[in-house]
Scaffold this motif. Structure first.
Motif, PDB file in Angstrom:
ATOM      1  N   GLY A 160      23.057  35.673  44.437  1.00 24.90           N
ATOM      2  CA  GLY A 160      23.316  36.368  45.688  1.00 24.90           C
ATOM      3  C   GLY A 160      24.671  37.013  45.831  1.00 24.90           C
ATOM      4  N   ALA A 161      25.589  36.781  44.891  1.00 25.12           N
ATOM      5  CA  ALA A 161      26.888  37.452  44.964  1.00 25.12           C
ATOM      6  C   ALA A 161      26.697  38.954  44.785  1.00 25.12           C
ATOM      7  CB  ALA A 161      27.834  36.900  43.907  1.00 25.12           C
ATOM      8  N   ASP A 162      27.616  39.736  45.341  1.00 31.53           N
ATOM      9  CA  ASP A 162      27.510  41.194  45.302  1.00 31.53           C
ATOM     10  C   ASP A 162      28.633  41.850  44.511  1.00 31.53           C
ATOM     11  OD1 ASP A 162      25.336  41.483  47.466  1.00 31.53           O
ATOM     12  OD2 ASP A 162      26.896  40.325  48.505  1.00 31.53           O
ATOM     13  N   ALA A 163      29.720  41.142  44.283  1.00 28.87           N
ATOM     14  CA  ALA A 163      30.905  41.762  43.702  1.00 28.87           C
ATOM     15  C   ALA A 163      31.735  40.708  42.980  1.00 28.87           C
ATOM     16  CB  ALA A 163      31.732  42.436  44.795  1.00 28.87           C
ATOM     17  N   TRP A 164      32.619  41.195  42.105  1.00 30.34           N
ATOM     18  CA  TRP A 164      33.513  40.317  41.357  1.00 30.34           C
ATOM     19  C   TRP A 164      34.947  40.835  41.398  1.00 30.34           C
ATOM     20  CZ3 TRP A 164      32.783  35.598  39.324  1.00 30.34           C
ATOM     21  CH2 TRP A 164      31.470  35.168  39.070  1.00 30.34           C
ATOM     22  N   ARG A 165      35.874  39.921  41.554  1.00 38.36           N
ATOM     23  CA  ARG A 165      37.288  40.171  41.274  1.00 38.36           C
ATOM     24  C   ARG A 165      37.590  39.561  39.919  1.00 38.36           C
ATOM     25  NH1 ARG A 165      41.908  36.893  41.345  1.00 38.36           N
ATOM     26  NH2 ARG A 165      43.861  37.968  41.849  1.00 38.36           N
ATOM     27  N   LEU A 166      38.263  40.307  39.052  1.00 37.58           N
ATOM     28  CA  LEU A 166      38.642  39.809  37.742  1.00 37.58           C
ATOM     29  C   LEU A 166      40.099  39.379  37.795  1.00 37.58           C
ATOM     30  CD1 LEU A 166      36.951  42.515  35.484  1.00 37.58           C
ATOM     31  CD2 LEU A 166      36.020  40.308  36.243  1.00 37.58           C
ATOM     32  N   ASP A 167      40.321  38.076  37.821  1.00 34.05           N
ATOM     33  CA  ASP A 167      41.673  37.540  37.896  1.00 34.05           C
ATOM     34  C   ASP A 167      42.453  37.882  36.630  1.00 34.05           C
ATOM     35  OD1 ASP A 167      43.677  35.673  39.141  1.00 34.05           O
ATOM     36  OD2 ASP A 167      43.336  34.620  37.241  1.00 34.05           O
ATOM     37  N   ALA A 168      43.736  38.204  36.814  1.00 29.71           N
ATOM     38  CA  ALA A 168      44.638  38.474  35.682  1.00 29.71           C
ATOM     39  C   ALA A 168      44.068  39.500  34.706  1.00 29.71           C
ATOM     40  CB  ALA A 168      44.975  37.170  34.950  1.00 29.71           C
ATOM     41  N   ALA A 169      43.371  40.494  35.240  1.00 27.30           N
ATOM     42  CA  ALA A 169      42.786  41.524  34.374  1.00 27.30           C
ATOM     43  C   ALA A 169      43.861  42.293  33.626  1.00 27.30           C
ATOM     44  CB  ALA A 169      41.942  42.482  35.214  1.00 27.30           C
ATOM     45  N   TYR A 170      45.071  42.272  34.147  1.00 27.05           N
ATOM     46  CA  TYR A 170      46.179  42.997  33.530  1.00 27.05           C
ATOM     47  C   TYR A 170      46.581  42.444  32.170  1.00 27.05           C
ATOM     48  CZ  TYR A 170      48.796  39.017  35.444  1.00 27.05           C
ATOM     49  OH  TYR A 170      49.223  37.754  35.751  1.00 27.05           O
ATOM     50  N   THR A 171      46.153  41.238  31.845  1.00 26.61           N
ATOM     51  CA  THR A 171      46.586  40.623  30.593  1.00 26.61           C
ATOM     52  C   THR A 171      45.816  41.135  29.379  1.00 26.61           C
ATOM     53  OG1 THR A 171      45.017  38.784  30.816  1.00 26.61           O
ATOM     54  CG2 THR A 171      47.201  38.510  31.813  1.00 26.61           C
ATOM     55  N   LEU A 172      44.680  41.793  29.606  1.00 29.46           N
ATOM     56  CA  LEU A 172      43.833  42.240  28.505  1.00 29.46           C
ATOM     57  C   LEU A 172      43.893  43.745  28.333  1.00 29.46           C
ATOM     58  CD1 LEU A 172      40.558  40.210  29.094  1.00 29.46           C
ATOM     59  CD2 LEU A 172      42.523  39.589  27.695  1.00 29.46           C
ATOM     60  N   ALA A 173      43.742  44.203  27.105  1.00 31.59           N
ATOM     61  CA  ALA A 173      43.538  45.629  26.881  1.00 31.59           C
ATOM     62  C   ALA A 173      42.266  46.028  27.609  1.00 31.59           C
ATOM     63  CB  ALA A 173      43.423  45.919  25.386  1.00 31.59           C
ATOM     64  N   PRO A 174      42.301  47.098  28.406  1.00 29.79           N
ATOM     65  CA  PRO A 174      41.115  47.475  29.192  1.00 29.79           C
ATOM     66  C   PRO A 174      39.850  47.618  28.360  1.00 29.79           C
ATOM     67  CG  PRO A 174      43.012  48.790  29.843  1.00 29.79           C
ATOM     68  CD  PRO A 174      43.427  48.008  28.638  1.00 29.79           C
ATOM     69  N   GLU A 175      40.013  48.056  27.103  1.00 28.99           N
ATOM     70  CA  GLU A 175      38.861  48.273  26.244  1.00 28.99           C
ATOM     71  C   GLU A 175      38.084  46.988  25.965  1.00 28.99           C
ATOM     72  OE1 GLU A 175      41.714  51.524  25.923  1.00 28.99           O
ATOM     73  OE2 GLU A 175      41.918  49.339  25.709  1.00 28.99           O
ATOM     74  N   LEU A 176      38.754  45.841  26.088  1.00 27.53           N
ATOM     75  CA  LEU A 176      38.049  44.579  25.864  1.00 27.53           C
ATOM     76  C   LEU A 176      37.064  44.269  26.987  1.00 27.53           C
ATOM     77  CD1 LEU A 176      40.898  42.272  24.479  1.00 27.53           C
ATOM     78  CD2 LEU A 176      38.870  43.084  23.262  1.00 27.53           C
ATOM     79  N   TRP A 177      37.340  44.827  28.193  1.00 28.94           N
ATOM     80  CA  TRP A 177      36.414  44.600  29.307  1.00 28.94           C
ATOM     81  C   TRP A 177      35.163  45.461  29.210  1.00 28.94           C
ATOM     82  CZ3 TRP A 177      36.621  40.495  32.111  1.00 28.94           C
ATOM     83  CH2 TRP A 177      37.839  39.892  32.417  1.00 28.94           C
ATOM     84  N   LYS A 178      35.272  46.606  28.530  1.00 29.91           N
ATOM     85  CA  LYS A 178      34.206  47.601  28.546  1.00 29.91           C
ATOM     86  C   LYS A 178      32.841  47.037  28.131  1.00 29.91           C
ATOM     87  CE  LYS A 178      33.367  52.106  29.127  1.00 29.91           C
ATOM     88  NZ  LYS A 178      33.778  52.888  30.314  1.00 29.91           N
ATOM     89  N   PRO A 179      32.720  46.373  26.974  1.00 33.24           N
ATOM     90  CA  PRO A 179      31.396  45.870  26.590  1.00 33.24           C
ATOM     91  C   PRO A 179      30.877  44.765  27.511  1.00 33.24           C
ATOM     92  CG  PRO A 179      33.082  45.082  25.063  1.00 33.24           C
ATOM     93  CD  PRO A 179      33.738  46.105  25.933  1.00 33.24           C
ATOM     94  N   ILE A 180      31.790  43.972  28.053  1.00 35.40           N
ATOM     95  CA  ILE A 180      31.383  42.889  28.962  1.00 35.40           C
ATOM     96  C   ILE A 180      30.821  43.466  30.253  1.00 35.40           C
ATOM     97  CG2 ILE A 180      32.210  40.915  30.298  1.00 35.40           C
ATOM     98  CD1 ILE A 180      34.417  40.564  28.150  1.00 35.40           C
ATOM     99  N   LEU A 181      31.597  44.334  30.875  1.00 37.22           N
ATOM    100  CA  LEU A 181      31.174  44.880  32.167  1.00 37.22           C
ATOM    101  C   LEU A 181      29.988  45.817  32.014  1.00 37.22           C
ATOM    102  CD1 LEU A 181      34.648  45.512  33.854  1.00 37.22           C
ATOM    103  CD2 LEU A 181      33.284  43.414  33.729  1.00 37.22           C
ATOM    104  N   GLY A 182      29.913  46.501  30.871  1.00 32.83           N
ATOM    105  CA  GLY A 182      28.757  47.363  30.630  1.00 32.83           C
ATOM    106  C   GLY A 182      27.456  46.580  30.613  1.00 32.83           C
ATOM    107  N   ARG A 183      27.475  45.428  29.993  1.00 34.43           N
ATOM    108  CA  ARG A 183      26.273  44.590  29.937  1.00 34.43           C
ATOM    109  C   ARG A 183      25.909  44.052  31.320  1.00 34.43           C
ATOM    110  NH1 ARG A 183      27.707  40.330  25.414  1.00 34.43           N
ATOM    111  NH2 ARG A 183      25.718  39.404  26.104  1.00 34.43           N
TER     112      ARG A 183
END
Length: 420
Positions: A160-183
């Protein structure tokens, strides 16, 4: 969207020292406060960490269990259902950068390193996050870690959740999030995902990661700093940057959160009101940190327990409408203006007067450039006259229109409408 940001462990009075894991107040007890937030003009509740942890919630032990200090899954479902019944969305806090040193994945630290689940430091031990020995960084290039994050995010979206906040997202290269969030978005295309980013290239982070937005700490800092220093040139410069961000994504804007000194402490009255005027008249997705609408104060300190003052407990029930403080009523009025002028969400801000403690800017529709509002603010101790474009005075404090524009008293402000 306009969010009410709540840190549940604090708001519900849980012990965060590790001494008492008892549930004194569950997530379900936030339900009476949903009408308080909705009446304010907000349509989403952004929850801080709610998953099993030992201390402050950012030291996760189990991503699939509700922290026992906050109740159980039934309490979560009750809160989500109550929010949805009121037309409010629910955002969860994804602490995916690191885990507790006592997380089951680290039962055998050497094996966790060998399996590529966590990084090794220069001593061969699991690498701690920003010097916090209790927090161990996950290795996000690992397929197993990526699979885990996708599983967590989709599991709670199915709940039932609608949204996510990604804590400390600044610590990772943005490209590492791409495959995760895409899925994740393949399965839940409407999910809103916002990342905590303090410094750096906001636009690149969003475009390279697949996030919908990031936290705009630049604007947060400029708002309180320009008011305290009576230097509106800082705010004017930041608003130019803000326009650039808005062309690429809708920034997640705020003047308070669980990690910073309360705005009513950072910018004492009567200037606190000016922070809310700025927040509610510029583009983006604004969030109100719980208690700020009630004029709560609190100073963040860099020590163990130093966040307690900014993460205080809510009373069992919100104040009755007749007992709501002036800060609540002001925010309620400002947010109602924002709803009446929905183009503000994507608007551009054009400064028309900047002089020391004084700034006036026009909020323009994007891309047409049609004036929506003119906003004038005086953070100084002396009255001033500001030349500005015409409009109808719809909200103000110690201000009135004159032949050339607007007269502002000390700490005065005014909003003139061109469309309503």
């Amino acid at each position: 969207m306009q969010w009410w940001h709540v840190y549940p462990l604090g708001a519900l009075g849980a012990d965060t020292t590790g001494q008492d894991s008892t549930c004194h107040h569950s997530l379900k007890e936030l339900i009476p406060w949903l009408d308080h937030a909705r009446d304010l003009g907000l349509n989403g509740i952004a929850l801080g960490p709610i998953f099993a942890s030992e201390l402050h919630g950012y030291d996760t032990l189990d991503y699939f269990q509700i922290d026992q200090r906050l109740g159980n899954l039934e309490d979560f479902h009750a809160l989500v259902a109550a929010a949805h019944e009121r037309g409010m969305k629910v955002m969860l806090d994804g602490v995916f950068n690191h885990i507790s040193r006592n997380h089951p994945l680290l039962e055998d630290p050497a094996q966790a390193i060998e399996n590529g689940l966590v990084h090794a430091d220069n001593t061969g031990q699991p690498r701690a996050f920003e010097g916090h020995g209790q927090l161990i960084e996950l290795k996000h290039s690992s397929p197993a870690v990526q699979d885990l994050i996708v599983e967590i995010m989709t599991h709670w979206l199915s709940m039932g959740a609608d949204a996510w906040r990604l804590d400390a997202a600044y610590t990772l290269a943005p490209e590492l999030w791409k495959p995760i969030l895409g899925r994740v978005k393949e399965r839940y295309p409407d999910v809103y995902i916002m990342g905590e980013v303090i410094h750096g290239d906001y636009i690149h982070t969003v475009t390279a990661s697949g996030m919908d937005a990031v936290t705009e700490y630049e604007l947060w800092k400029a708002i309180w700093s320009s008011l305290n220093d009576q230097n509106m040139h800082e705010l004017a410069w930041t608003l130019k940057r803000h326009n650039e961000f808005t062309e690429a994504f809708l920034p997640y804007t705020f003047v308070g959160n669980h990690d910073v000194t309360r705005i009513a402490t950072q910018v004492p009255a009567p200037l606190t009101d000016l922070t809310y005027v700025i927040l509610t008249t510029v583009s983006g997705t604004p969030a109100i940190y719980y208690g700020d609408e009630l004029d709560w104060t609190g100073h963040k300190e860099e020590r163990f327990g130093g966040d307690d003052a900014i993460r205080a407990a809510l009373p069992p029930f919100p104040p009755a409408p007749a007992e709501r403080p002036d800060s609540y009523r002001l925010l309620q009025h400002l947010l109602s203006i924002r709803r009446r002028v929905p183009e503000l969400i994507h608007s551009r801000t054009r400064p028309i007067a900047v002089d020391g403690p004084v700034i006036a800017y026009v909020c323009e529709s994007n891309p047409e450039g049609r004036p929506l509002l003119t906003v004038a603010l005086n953070s100084g101790e002396n009255a001033v006259d500001v030349e500005c474009e015409g409009g109808n005075l719809i909200a103000h404090r110690d201000a009135h229109q004159n032949a050339d524009g607007i007269h502002l008293g000390p700490a005065g402000w005014a909003i003139l409408a061109h469309t309503i």
